[in-house]
Motif scaffolding. Structure first.
Motif, mmCIF file in Angstrom:
data_model
loop_
_atom_site.group_PDB
_atom_site.id
_atom_site.type_symbol
_atom_site.label_atom_id
_atom_site.label_comp_id
_atom_site.label_asym_id
_atom_site.label_seq_id
_atom_site.Cartn_x
_atom_site.Cartn_y
_atom_site.Cartn_z
ATOM 1 N N LEU A 62 -95.503 22.628 14.694
ATOM 2 C CA LEU A 62 -94.243 22.195 15.780
ATOM 3 C C LEU A 62 -93.206 23.177 15.048
ATOM 4 C CD1 LEU A 62 -95.628 18.634 16.353
ATOM 5 C CD2 LEU A 62 -95.113 20.218 17.923
ATOM 6 N N ARG A 63 -93.150 22.781 13.957
ATOM 7 C CA ARG A 63 -91.552 23.270 13.112
ATOM 8 C C ARG A 63 -91.289 25.043 13.365
ATOM 9 N NH1 ARG A 63 -92.379 19.883 8.757
ATOM 10 N NH2 ARG A 63 -94.263 20.989 7.519
ATOM 11 N N ALA A 64 -92.959 25.479 13.843
ATOM 12 C CA ALA A 64 -92.946 27.646 13.796
ATOM 13 C C ALA A 64 -93.479 27.598 15.586
ATOM 14 C CB ALA A 64 -94.340 27.933 12.939
ATOM 15 N N THR A 65 -92.996 26.908 15.637
ATOM 16 C CA THR A 65 -93.511 27.038 17.745
ATOM 17 C C THR A 65 -92.270 26.286 18.419
ATOM 18 O OG1 THR A 65 -94.430 25.668 18.334
ATOM 19 C CG2 THR A 65 -95.454 27.642 17.219
ATOM 20 N N THR A 66 -91.326 26.344 19.642
ATOM 21 C CA THR A 66 -90.469 25.283 20.213
ATOM 22 C C THR A 66 -91.200 24.956 21.344
ATOM 23 O OG1 THR A 66 -90.131 27.845 21.311
ATOM 24 C CG2 THR A 66 -89.186 27.010 19.683
ATOM 25 N N ARG A 67 -92.016 25.382 22.143
ATOM 26 C CA ARG A 67 -92.491 24.616 23.461
ATOM 27 C C ARG A 67 -94.496 23.924 23.085
ATOM 28 N NH1 ARG A 67 -91.052 29.547 24.703
ATOM 29 N NH2 ARG A 67 -93.393 30.119 24.781
ATOM 30 N N LEU A 68 -94.808 25.091 22.277
ATOM 31 C CA LEU A 68 -96.606 24.232 22.357
ATOM 32 C C LEU A 68 -96.996 22.912 21.553
ATOM 33 C CD1 LEU A 68 -99.459 26.088 21.594
ATOM 34 C CD2 LEU A 68 -98.884 25.413 19.416
ATOM 35 N N THR A 69 -97.839 22.442 22.427
ATOM 36 C CA THR A 69 -98.012 21.523 22.346
ATOM 37 C C THR A 69 -98.999 21.274 21.322
ATOM 38 O OG1 THR A 69 -97.969 20.562 24.446
ATOM 39 C CG2 THR A 69 -99.292 19.518 22.841
ATOM 40 N N VAL A 70 -99.308 20.156 20.271
ATOM 41 C CA VAL A 70 -99.818 19.965 19.440
ATOM 42 C C VAL A 70 -100.896 18.891 19.733
ATOM 43 C CG1 VAL A 70 -100.704 20.192 17.014
ATOM 44 C CG2 VAL A 70 -98.560 21.883 17.644
ATOM 45 N N ALA A 71 -102.601 18.924 19.578
ATOM 46 C CA ALA A 71 -102.917 18.149 19.197
ATOM 47 C C ALA A 71 -104.118 17.530 18.963
ATOM 48 C CB ALA A 71 -103.250 17.893 20.848
ATOM 49 N N THR A 72 -104.456 17.083 17.933
ATOM 50 C CA THR A 72 -106.066 16.057 17.118
ATOM 51 C C THR A 72 -106.938 16.321 17.545
ATOM 52 O OG1 THR A 72 -105.400 14.113 16.802
ATOM 53 C CG2 THR A 72 -104.359 15.868 15.141
ATOM 54 N N GLY A 73 -107.656 17.091 17.179
ATOM 55 C CA GLY A 73 -109.094 17.706 17.529
ATOM 56 C C GLY A 73 -110.177 16.879 17.046
ATOM 57 N N ILE A 74 -110.402 16.545 16.177
ATOM 58 C CA ILE A 74 -110.124 14.882 16.557
ATOM 59 C C ILE A 74 -108.990 14.183 14.953
ATOM 60 C CG2 ILE A 74 -110.658 14.210 18.612
ATOM 61 C CD1 ILE A 74 -112.807 12.877 15.657
ATOM 62 N N VAL A 75 -108.644 12.767 15.073
ATOM 63 C CA VAL A 75 -108.158 12.516 13.646
ATOM 64 C C VAL A 75 -109.531 11.541 13.664
ATOM 65 C CG1 VAL A 75 -107.081 10.782 12.858
ATOM 66 C CG2 VAL A 75 -106.155 12.355 13.842
ATOM 67 N N SER A 76 -110.080 11.534 12.980
ATOM 68 C CA SER A 76 -111.998 10.612 12.522
ATOM 69 C C SER A 76 -110.701 8.658 12.203
ATOM 70 C CB SER A 76 -112.202 10.749 11.776
ATOM 71 O OG SER A 76 -113.171 9.446 11.505
ATOM 72 N N ILE A 77 -111.135 7.812 13.367
ATOM 73 C CA ILE A 77 -110.690 6.230 13.085
ATOM 74 C C ILE A 77 -111.146 6.135 11.161
ATOM 75 C CG2 ILE A 77 -110.222 6.584 14.847
ATOM 76 C CD1 ILE A 77 -113.189 4.206 15.070
ATOM 77 N N TRP A 78 -112.329 6.601 11.114
ATOM 78 C CA TRP A 78 -113.086 6.018 9.743
ATOM 79 C C TRP A 78 -112.004 6.479 8.692
ATOM 80 C CZ3 TRP A 78 -115.616 3.036 11.596
ATOM 81 C CH2 TRP A 78 -116.318 3.199 12.782
ATOM 82 N N ASP A 79 -110.607 7.747 8.206
ATOM 83 C CA ASP A 79 -110.434 8.679 7.015
ATOM 84 C C ASP A 79 -109.075 8.114 7.786
ATOM 85 O OD1 ASP A 79 -112.667 9.569 7.373
ATOM 86 O OD2 ASP A 79 -111.555 11.850 8.535
ATOM 87 N N TYR A 80 -108.277 7.262 8.648
ATOM 88 C CA TYR A 80 -107.317 7.155 8.435
ATOM 89 C C TYR A 80 -107.294 5.817 9.691
ATOM 90 C CZ TYR A 80 -105.879 11.866 7.231
ATOM 91 O OH TYR A 80 -106.277 13.209 7.162
ATOM 92 N N THR A 81 -106.091 4.611 8.694
ATOM 93 C CA THR A 81 -106.248 3.740 9.434
ATOM 94 C C THR A 81 -105.186 3.927 10.247
ATOM 95 O OG1 THR A 81 -103.974 2.542 8.355
ATOM 96 C CG2 THR A 81 -106.136 2.390 7.426
ATOM 97 N N ALA A 82 -105.229 2.547 11.554
ATOM 98 C CA ALA A 82 -104.417 2.739 13.124
ATOM 99 C C ALA A 82 -103.318 2.203 12.439
ATOM 100 C CB ALA A 82 -104.211 1.286 13.667
ATOM 101 N N GLU A 83 -102.653 2.088 11.540
ATOM 102 C CA GLU A 83 -101.050 2.106 11.677
ATOM 103 C C GLU A 83 -101.066 3.293 10.704
ATOM 104 O OE1 GLU A 83 -104.069 0.063 10.467
ATOM 105 O OE2 GLU A 83 -102.900 -1.812 11.427
ATOM 106 N N GLU A 84 -101.261 3.958 9.898
ATOM 107 C CA GLU A 84 -100.685 5.278 9.308
ATOM 108 C C GLU A 84 -101.064 6.279 9.962
ATOM 109 O OE1 GLU A 84 -103.539 5.292 5.155
ATOM 110 O OE2 GLU A 84 -105.142 5.665 6.964
ATOM 111 N N ALA A 85 -102.456 6.392 11.502
ATOM 112 C CA ALA A 85 -101.641 7.463 12.549
ATOM 113 C C ALA A 85 -100.655 6.515 13.217
ATOM 114 C CB ALA A 85 -103.157 7.459 13.689
ATOM 115 N N ALA A 86 -100.113 5.995 13.335
ATOM 116 C CA ALA A 86 -99.045 5.831 14.412
ATOM 117 C C ALA A 86 -97.336 5.873 13.623
ATOM 118 C CB ALA A 86 -99.125 4.409 14.381
ATOM 119 N N ALA A 87 -97.768 5.492 12.493
ATOM 120 C CA ALA A 87 -96.474 5.890 11.218
ATOM 121 C C ALA A 87 -96.597 7.817 11.575
ATOM 122 C CB ALA A 87 -96.959 5.662 9.351
ATOM 123 N N GLN A 88 -97.844 8.348 10.791
ATOM 124 C CA GLN A 88 -96.906 9.870 11.583
ATOM 125 C C GLN A 88 -97.053 10.306 12.481
ATOM 126 O OE1 GLN A 88 -101.105 11.696 9.352
ATOM 127 N NE2 GLN A 88 -101.478 10.109 7.783
#
Length: 294
Positions: A62-88
């Motif tokens: 995101l810092r390297a670009t100005t318009r590009l959308t960045v998406a995760t494909g995908i965040v595993s729900i077993w690797d990060y808690t919902a609280e961690e994902a929401a905070a990030q």
């Protein structure tokens, strides 16, 4: 802006950024920033960070670009808690409003010992995202969905679905389940090559690992494939269904099939001999000239 417009028509799916940013991040070099900026200039609407990245991996892109959308494909729900994902995600939204999309998935039983009741686990995870100190709105998240129940959950509790390793026929079915409003952003593997035998060998080598995963073989069985199609890295029929192989014009024609079947956005993964590390920039340039970007 709608999710469809925010993502653009065509995006790039790559695991290379996630590989470089994993561990201590020392493999992440200036070339990754340059490649992301070039994707934006070429007209790609979204960069999908493949594998199982943290949401925070989107920050340097995101810092390297100005318009590009960045998406995760995908965040595993077993690797990060919902609280961690929401905070990030909250940090990304604060610093780059409207440019990050949280893609979530249940991964596969072969990849984690914690795998259990995937539908219920995803439903509970979404509830936890709703209850986080800074909630993740439903229109700011998509789900990796193959079967009907997860597609329905994508429709009801997210912006839509990001199906991986699918066909135009699956895309048409997913559109029926999702209805007309939800986002549908499937992934498509492509090999830019005029050497058919070498391309099919490359495809089989890449597909073989996925054919060990029951989520994918069950999805293929729903589409009419059988055990015969899953042997030795996949039958020609299966490879023809889930890969686009040939020159950029042939790949563009295949991409159009997904869009015609109901996809709002197509995430194109260029398969190479080392997709975990390669940045196939020459091929991305070739494809940008042929793909239906608008």
């Amino acid at each position: 802006m709608s999710e469809q417009n925010r993502l653009g028509r065509i995006g790039v799916w790559s695991i290379a950024w996630s590989t470089a940013l994993g561990g201590d991040g020392s493999a992440y070099t200036a070339e990754f920033d340059e490649a992301a900026a070039e994707l934006e200039e070429l007209g790609y609407g979204t960069l999908w960070l493949g594998g199982s990245p943290a949401a925070s991996f989107a920050a340097p892109v995101l810092r390297a670009t100005t318009r590009l959308t960045v998406a995760t494909g995908i965040v595993s729900i077993w690797d990060y808690t919902a609280e961690e994902a929401a905070a990030q995600r909250a940090v990304l939204e604060r610093d780059h409003p409207g440019r990050f999309l949280l893609g979530l998935g249940v991964s596969h039983s072969l990849m984690t010992e914690r795998y259990r009741r995937p539908y219920s686990a995803m439903r509970d995870y979404l509830t936890a995202l709703d209850a986080a100190p800074v909630p993740v709105p439903s229109d700011a998240r998509v789900l990796a969905a193959l079967g009907p129940k997860m597609l329905e959950l994508s429709r009801d509790r997210a912006a839509g679905a990001h199906p991986y390793l699918v066909t135009p026929e699956h895309t048409a079915h997913a559109r029926e389940v999702l209805g007309g409003e939800a986002l549908l952003a499937p992934e498509l593997k492509v090999i830019v090559s005029s050497d058919r035998d070498a391309a099919y060998d490359l495809a089989r080598g890449y597909l073989a690992n996925y054919l060990r995963m029951a989520n994918y073989t069950r999805s293929f069985e729903r589409l009419g494939f059988t055990d015969e199609d899953f042997r030795d890295g996949g039958s020609d029929r299966l490879i023809d269904a889930v890969f686009a192989i040939g020159d950029p014009d042939a790949i563009a024609a295949r991409a159009t099939e997904f869009l015609t079947a109901g996809a709002d956005h197509l995430a194109v993964q260029t398969v190479t001999a080392d997709p975990r590390s390669d940045l196939p920039r020459a091929q991305w340039r070739q494809l940008a000239e042929a793909l239906p970007m608008k």
